[in-house]
Motif scaffolding. Structure first.
Motif, PDB file in Angstrom:
ATOM      1  N   MET A   1      52.276  67.884 -17.005  1.00  0.00           N
ATOM      2  CA  MET A   1      53.180  67.066 -17.561  1.00  0.00           C
ATOM      3  C   MET A   1      53.000  67.106 -19.129  1.00  0.00           C
ATOM      4  O   MET A   1      51.758  66.557 -19.280  1.00  0.00           O
ATOM      5  N   LYS A   2      53.932  67.155 -19.983  1.00  0.00           N
ATOM      6  CA  LYS A   2      53.717  67.028 -21.331  1.00  0.00           C
ATOM      7  C   LYS A   2      54.799  66.042 -21.894  1.00  0.00           C
ATOM      8  O   LYS A   2      55.788  65.996 -21.459  1.00  0.00           O
ATOM      9  N   ASP A  26      58.155  68.937 -17.973  1.00  0.00           N
ATOM     10  CA  ASP A  26      57.514  69.518 -16.674  1.00  0.00           C
ATOM     11  C   ASP A  26      58.137  70.742 -16.033  1.00  0.00           C
ATOM     12  O   ASP A  26      58.795  71.594 -16.856  1.00  0.00           O
ATOM     13  N   GLU A  27      57.488  71.202 -14.978  1.00  0.00           N
ATOM     14  CA  GLU A  27      58.124  72.296 -14.391  1.00  0.00           C
ATOM     15  C   GLU A  27      59.418  72.065 -13.726  1.00  0.00           C
ATOM     16  O   GLU A  27      60.155  73.142 -13.013  1.00  0.00           O
ATOM     17  N   SER A  31      63.824  69.136 -16.669  1.00  0.00           N
ATOM     18  CA  SER A  31      63.120  68.933 -17.749  1.00  0.00           C
ATOM     19  C   SER A  31      63.785  69.755 -19.208  1.00  0.00           C
ATOM     20  O   SER A  31      64.571  70.697 -18.948  1.00  0.00           O
TER      21      SER A  31
END
Length: 72
Positions: A1-2, A26-27, A31
């Motif tokens: 997670m960024k 995130d994926e 997002s």
């Protein structure tokens, strides 16, 4: 997670609030998205602007007043 910082603009009537938030990447299919706290911060800033409570709105970010530009 960024996470990354982003400036969001909330416009109500003749005022705009410039509010700093964090986008979460995130994926997932959702997002990028805001945290619940940042979403509430935007809602609270909008509500304060709607009521004309600039002191409260300024707790969430910079406030600008919009004025029409005269045509020449």
């Amino acid at each position: 997670m960024k996470r990354r910082k982003k400036t969001k603009y909330v416009h109500e009537g003749r005022y705009v609030a410039e509010v700093d938030v964090e986008l979460i990447e995130d994926e997932s299919e959702w997002s990028p998205y805001l945290s619940v706290d940042d979403a509430y911060k935007l809602d609270d800033a909008r509500g304060a602007l709607r009521r004309g409570d600039l002191a409260l709105a300024s707790r969430y970010g910079r406030i600008y007043e919009l004025r029409p530009v005269a045509h020449q």
